[in-house]
Design an enzyme around this catalytic site. Structure first.
Site, PDB file in Angstrom:
ATOM      1  CG  ASP A 191      -2.024  -1.020   1.132  1.00 50.38           C
ATOM      2  OD1 ASP A 191      -2.452  -1.312   0.005  1.00 50.38           O
ATOM      3  OD2 ASP A 191      -2.456  -1.528   2.186  1.00 50.38           O
ATOM      4  CG  ASN A 223      -3.354   5.930   3.647  1.00 51.96           C
ATOM      5  OD1 ASN A 223      -4.375   5.405   3.201  1.00 51.96           O
ATOM      6  ND2 ASN A 223      -2.279   5.245   3.981  1.00 51.96           N
ATOM      7  CG  ASP A 226       2.646  12.922  21.424  1.00 51.88           C
ATOM      8  OD1 ASP A 226       3.058  13.809  22.208  1.00 51.88           O
ATOM      9  OD2 ASP A 226       2.869  11.713  21.592  1.00 51.88           O
ATOM     10  CB  THR A 234      -8.030   0.369   7.145  1.00 52.35           C
ATOM     11  OG1 THR A 234      -7.652   0.832   5.849  1.00 52.35           O
ATOM     12  CG2 THR A 234      -9.490  -0.017   7.134  1.00 52.35           C
TER      13      THR A 234
HETATM   14  P1  NAP Z   1       4.835   1.893   6.827  1.00 51.81           P
HETATM   15  O1  NAP Z   1       5.169   2.504   8.135  1.00 51.81           O
HETATM   16  O2  NAP Z   1       5.791   0.963   6.237  1.00 51.81           O
HETATM   17  O3  NAP Z   1       3.403   1.186   6.814  1.00 51.81           O
HETATM   18  C1  NAP Z   1       2.537   1.074   7.787  1.00 51.81           C
HETATM   19  C2  NAP Z   1       1.571  -0.069   7.464  1.00 51.81           C
HETATM   20  O4  NAP Z   1       0.327   0.503   7.050  1.00 51.81           O
HETATM   21  C3  NAP Z   1       2.000  -1.003   6.345  1.00 51.81           C
HETATM   22  O5  NAP Z   1       1.677  -2.304   6.750  1.00 51.81           O
HETATM   23  C4  NAP Z   1       1.123  -0.578   5.181  1.00 51.81           C
HETATM   24  O6  NAP Z   1       0.855  -1.628   4.261  1.00 51.81           O
HETATM   25  C5  NAP Z   1      -0.136  -0.213   5.917  1.00 51.81           C
HETATM   26  N1  NAP Z   1      -1.059   0.663   5.209  1.00 51.81           N
HETATM   27  C6  NAP Z   1      -0.814   1.724   4.404  1.00 51.81           C
HETATM   28  N2  NAP Z   1      -1.962   2.262   3.971  1.00 51.81           N
HETATM   29  C7  NAP Z   1      -2.960   1.508   4.505  1.00 51.81           C
HETATM   30  C8  NAP Z   1      -4.370   1.569   4.429  1.00 51.81           C
HETATM   31  N3  NAP Z   1      -4.988   2.526   3.726  1.00 51.81           N
HETATM   32  N4  NAP Z   1      -5.089   0.653   5.120  1.00 51.81           N
HETATM   33  C9  NAP Z   1      -4.492  -0.294   5.851  1.00 51.81           C
HETATM   34  N5  NAP Z   1      -3.159  -0.397   5.964  1.00 51.81           N
HETATM   35  C10 NAP Z   1      -2.414   0.497   5.303  1.00 51.81           C
HETATM   36  O7  NAP Z   1       4.578   3.074   5.770  1.00 51.81           O
HETATM   37  P2  NAP Z   1       3.920   2.974   4.350  1.00 51.81           P
HETATM   38  O8  NAP Z   1       3.823   1.598   3.878  1.00 51.81           O
HETATM   39  O9  NAP Z   1       4.609   3.962   3.505  1.00 51.81           O
HETATM   40  O10 NAP Z   1       2.434   3.473   4.637  1.00 51.81           O
HETATM   41  C11 NAP Z   1       2.206   4.787   4.979  1.00 51.81           C
HETATM   42  C12 NAP Z   1       1.100   4.826   5.980  1.00 51.81           C
HETATM   43  O11 NAP Z   1       1.506   4.270   7.219  1.00 51.81           O
HETATM   44  C13 NAP Z   1       0.683   6.222   6.351  1.00 51.81           C
HETATM   45  O12 NAP Z   1      -0.126   6.806   5.373  1.00 51.81           O
HETATM   46  C14 NAP Z   1      -0.015   5.968   7.667  1.00 51.81           C
HETATM   47  O13 NAP Z   1      -1.396   5.693   7.463  1.00 51.81           O
HETATM   48  C15 NAP Z   1       0.608   4.712   8.200  1.00 51.81           C
HETATM   49  N6  NAP Z   1       1.247   4.980   9.484  1.00 51.81           N
HETATM   50  C16 NAP Z   1       0.745   4.333  10.575  1.00 51.81           C
HETATM   51  C17 NAP Z   1       1.233   4.606  11.832  1.00 51.81           C
HETATM   52  C18 NAP Z   1       0.625   3.878  12.981  1.00 51.81           C
HETATM   53  O14 NAP Z   1      -0.304   3.092  12.764  1.00 51.81           O
HETATM   54  N7  NAP Z   1       1.087   4.107  14.185  1.00 51.81           N
HETATM   55  C19 NAP Z   1       2.259   5.520  11.997  1.00 51.81           C
HETATM   56  C20 NAP Z   1       2.759   6.161  10.876  1.00 51.81           C
HETATM   57  C21 NAP Z   1       2.236   5.895   9.620  1.00 51.81           C
HETATM   58  P3  NAP Z   1       1.947  -2.146   3.226  1.00 51.81           P
HETATM   59  O15 NAP Z   1       2.873  -2.997   4.016  1.00 51.81           O
HETATM   60  O16 NAP Z   1       1.141  -2.900   2.240  1.00 51.81           O
HETATM   61  O17 NAP Z   1       2.646  -0.936   2.637  1.00 51.81           O
END
Ligand code: NAP
Ligand code: MN
Length: 265
Positions: free
Chosen positions: A51, A122, A151, A162
């Site tokens: 994603d 996102n 924060d 999600t």
């Molecule tokens: P990452 O830190 O490597 O990924 C975070 C996880 O989120 C990965 O497993 C990714 O899937 C998954 N993901 C991304 N978009 C999603 C969606 N719309 N629904 C469900 N899961 C999703 O960073 P990244 O892969 O570049 O993804 C960026 C996203 O990470 C940001 O947009 C943000 O939403 C999320 N994020 C989450 C947190 C947290 O939950 N604490 C903190 C920072 C950022 P894939 O492995 O398939 O890429």
């Protein structure tokens, strides 16, 4: 809509991936697709990876509305990736267009200090870049809601619900509901500071305005999806649901509910 026949492949080439991508190129040619070298010439943009890679493909090609975005994962499938390099048969079925459906995903549009706006698929996240908290006044349209100290805040789209939003106990939102959701990252709540404390879902007709209180810690990190902006100092962030939508393809048997079940249950 024009015929979809020229595709740009968006990926970071590695030896392992290159081989798999080659077999997909072959499949594309078999079905009469032209593979172009410049995304500007494409009306289909295909990302390889998770994603995160899909988010990058959309961002780097500037959220094009005249393009169909397709996510091909390497292994498992995710929220934006309906296809996998391990399942060529499904890709082949997808290329025969009766099995697929075009989906439109809402985005949000963000303006920082009146500069040129940008989009997020996102979420927009705004977080303190140091160990100290920072504060923002939150307005909905022109009405003051609260002063947040903590924060940070996250404003997510339905498809982003999600992702980061879910980790913050936000609600999972049906992508057919054009809306945005505000969630808090560790707000302080005491006699001095008070915030709503629960996620807030806003309709597409609202504007959310965050005014960063200039108290010394007023250089938060502002990120659009998985990319931090280079803005160092900001006062006002305005967010609304955009008219712009991202068009993507999915197999008819892979509904949003299937994705939620597959990932979380
Ligand atoms: P990452 O830190 O490597 O990924 C975070 C996880 O989120 C990965 O497993 C990714 O899937 C998954 N993901 C991304 N978009 C999603 C969606 N719309 N629904 C469900 N899961 C999703 O960073 P990244 O892969 O570049 O993804 C960026 C996203 O990470 C940001 O947009 C943000 O939403 C999320 N994020 C989450 C947190 C947290 O939950 N604490 C903190 C920072 C950022 P894939 O492995 O398939 O890429
Ligand atoms: Mn200032």
């Amino acid at each position: 809509m024009n015929e979809r026949n020229s595709a740009y492949l968006f990926y970071k080439p590695t030896d392992e991936l290159e081989e798999k991508v080659q077999s997909i190129r072959k499949l594309g040619r078999k079905y009469g697709y032209t593979l172009v070298e410049d995304p500007k010439d494409a009306n289909m943009i295909i990302s390889f990876g998770g994603d995160g890679a899909f988010l990058q493909a959309v961002r780097k090609t500037d959220f094009r509305e005249d393009c169909l975005y397709i996510g091909v994962n390497d292994g498992r499938v995710g929220f934006y990736t309906d296809f996998s390099t391990n399942d060529l048969e499904k890709i082949e079925l997808g290329l025969q267009s009766k099995n697929i459906e075009v989906l439109n995903y809402p985005t949000i549009e963000v303006t920082v200090d009146g500069m040129k706006s940008f989009h997020c698929l996102n979420e927009l996240s705004i977080r303190s870049n140091i160990i100290k908290t920072f504060a923002m006044d939150v307005f909905i349209d022109d009405t003051y809601l609260e002063t947040f100290r903590g924060d940070g805040l996250v404003v997510s789209t339905p498809t982003g619900s999600t992702a980061y939003n879910k980790s913050l106990n936000g609600a999972v939102v049906d992508p057919k509901l054009k809306s945005m959701q505000l969630t808090e990252i560790s707000s302080i709540n005491n006699n001095q500071y008070r915030t709503l404390g629960s996620p807030l879902i806003l309709s597409k007709d609202r504007e959310l305005v965050l005014k960063i209180i200039q108290d010394g810690n007023d250089h938060p990190i502002i990120a659009a999806d998985n990319e931090a902006l280079s803005i160092r100092h900001s006062h006002e962030v305005r967010i609304k649901v955009s008219e712009k939508e991202v068009k993507t393809l999915r197999m008819k048997d892979n509904l949003f509910i299937h994705k939620v079940k597959r990932s979380f249950l």
